[in-house]
Design a protein around this motif. Sequence first.
Motif, mmCIF file in Angstrom:
data_model
loop_
_atom_site.group_PDB
_atom_site.id
_atom_site.type_symbol
_atom_site.label_atom_id
_atom_site.label_comp_id
_atom_site.label_asym_id
_atom_site.label_seq_id
_atom_site.Cartn_x
_atom_site.Cartn_y
_atom_site.Cartn_z
ATOM 1 N N GLY A 35 0.801 -1.220 0.000
ATOM 2 C CA GLY A 35 0.000 0.000 0.000
ATOM 3 C C GLY A 35 0.836 1.274 0.000
ATOM 4 N N MET A 36 1.986 1.208 -0.652
ATOM 5 C CA MET A 36 2.893 2.348 -0.639
ATOM 6 C C MET A 36 3.023 2.960 -2.028
ATOM 7 N N THR A 37 3.262 4.259 -2.049
ATOM 8 C CA THR A 37 3.621 4.936 -3.283
ATOM 9 C C THR A 37 5.143 4.826 -3.441
ATOM 10 N N GLN A 38 5.638 5.197 -4.609
ATOM 11 C CA GLN A 38 7.084 5.222 -4.792
ATOM 12 C C GLN A 38 7.732 6.225 -3.844
ATOM 13 N N ASP A 39 7.089 7.354 -3.631
ATOM 14 C CA ASP A 39 7.630 8.352 -2.701
ATOM 15 C C ASP A 39 7.718 7.803 -1.278
ATOM 16 N N GLU A 40 6.679 7.098 -0.858
ATOM 17 C CA GLU A 40 6.683 6.516 0.490
ATOM 18 C C GLU A 40 7.763 5.445 0.627
ATOM 19 N N LEU A 41 7.920 4.622 -0.407
ATOM 20 C CA LEU A 41 8.963 3.597 -0.362
ATOM 21 C C LEU A 41 10.342 4.250 -0.330
ATOM 22 N N ALA A 42 10.514 5.307 -1.088
ATOM 23 C CA ALA A 42 11.796 6.022 -1.083
ATOM 24 C C ALA A 42 12.116 6.542 0.317
ATOM 25 N N ALA A 43 11.146 7.158 0.949
ATOM 26 C CA ALA A 43 11.366 7.706 2.291
ATOM 27 C C ALA A 43 11.675 6.601 3.301
ATOM 28 N N ALA A 44 10.998 5.466 3.178
ATOM 29 C CA ALA A 44 11.169 4.378 4.143
ATOM 30 C C ALA A 44 12.453 3.578 3.913
ATOM 31 N N SER A 45 12.930 3.537 2.664
ATOM 32 C CA SER A 45 14.071 2.676 2.344
ATOM 33 C C SER A 45 15.385 3.423 2.173
ATOM 34 N N GLY A 46 15.317 4.722 1.891
ATOM 35 C CA GLY A 46 16.532 5.469 1.604
ATOM 36 C C GLY A 46 16.978 5.360 0.151
ATOM 37 N N VAL A 47 16.192 4.656 -0.659
ATOM 38 C CA VAL A 47 16.460 4.550 -2.092
ATOM 39 C C VAL A 47 15.657 5.659 -2.771
ATOM 40 N N SER A 48 16.263 6.405 -3.662
ATOM 41 C CA SER A 48 15.568 7.540 -4.255
ATOM 42 C C SER A 48 14.367 7.104 -5.097
ATOM 43 N N ARG A 49 13.370 7.991 -5.186
ATOM 44 C CA ARG A 49 12.188 7.689 -5.987
ATOM 45 C C ARG A 49 12.541 7.473 -7.456
ATOM 46 N N PRO A 50 13.432 8.284 -8.050
ATOM 47 C CA PRO A 50 13.798 8.007 -9.440
ATOM 48 C C PRO A 50 14.439 6.626 -9.622
ATOM 49 N N THR A 51 15.230 6.205 -8.658
ATOM 50 C CA THR A 51 15.833 4.870 -8.744
ATOM 51 C C THR A 51 14.757 3.806 -8.661
ATOM 52 N N ILE A 52 13.806 3.966 -7.754
ATOM 53 C CA ILE A 52 12.701 3.009 -7.640
ATOM 54 C C ILE A 52 11.927 2.962 -8.943
ATOM 55 N N SER A 53 11.678 4.105 -9.531
ATOM 56 C CA SER A 53 10.969 4.156 -10.805
ATOM 57 C C SER A 53 11.725 3.387 -11.884
ATOM 58 N N ARG A 54 13.035 3.633 -11.990
ATOM 59 C CA ARG A 54 13.842 2.926 -12.996
ATOM 60 C C ARG A 54 13.865 1.426 -12.749
ATOM 61 N N LEU A 55 13.921 1.039 -11.487
ATOM 62 C CA LEU A 55 13.893 -0.392 -11.158
ATOM 63 C C LEU A 55 12.571 -1.017 -11.590
ATOM 64 N N GLU A 56 11.482 -0.350 -11.251
ATOM 65 C CA GLU A 56 10.165 -0.890 -11.595
ATOM 66 C C GLU A 56 9.952 -0.945 -13.100
ATOM 67 N N LEU A 57 10.592 -0.054 -13.839
ATOM 68 C CA LEU A 57 10.506 -0.074 -15.301
ATOM 69 C C LEU A 57 11.435 -1.119 -15.912
ATOM 70 N N GLY A 58 12.342 -1.651 -15.098
ATOM 71 C CA GLY A 58 13.280 -2.650 -15.593
ATOM 72 C C GLY A 58 14.435 -2.074 -16.372
ATOM 73 N N THR A 59 14.722 -0.786 -16.163
ATOM 74 C CA THR A 59 15.790 -0.139 -16.907
ATOM 75 C C THR A 59 17.054 0.060 -16.090
ATOM 76 N N SER A 60 17.076 -0.468 -14.872
ATOM 77 C CA SER A 60 18.223 -0.276 -13.995
ATOM 78 C C SER A 60 18.402 -1.510 -13.123
ATOM 79 N N SER A 61 19.575 -1.620 -12.538
ATOM 80 C CA SER A 61 19.832 -2.676 -11.565
ATOM 81 C C SER A 61 20.248 -2.015 -10.254
#
Length: 96
Positions: A35-61
């Motif tokens: 039940g989290m947004t990318q912004d919420e996951l970024a805040a909780a994990s310390g991983v930036s939202r753009p990185t999470i976005s790229r991961l979810e798109l499959g364009t980054s490791s």
Amino acid sequence: MPAPSTHLTREQIALRDVRRRAFGAALAQARLTAGMTQDELAAASGVSRPTISRLELGTSSISSDRVWDLAEALGTTPADIYAVAQREARATVNRK
């Protein structure tokens, strides 16, 4: 750090792309289940939202340390995320 594409065969590059997309789909599924947004996951994990976005798109490791951070923030384990990704990757490869 991942191997540069110039050192991989076409088949290895194609498989890496399948795996990245599968991991991204598994991460997005885990995030939505939590039940989290990318912004919420970024805040909780310390991983930036753009990185999470790229991961979810499959364009980054990402490093295994960061996978642990994401999984903990989502209330799951890296193994659970990878298990979903592995099933998706196998299904994709088998469809070809």
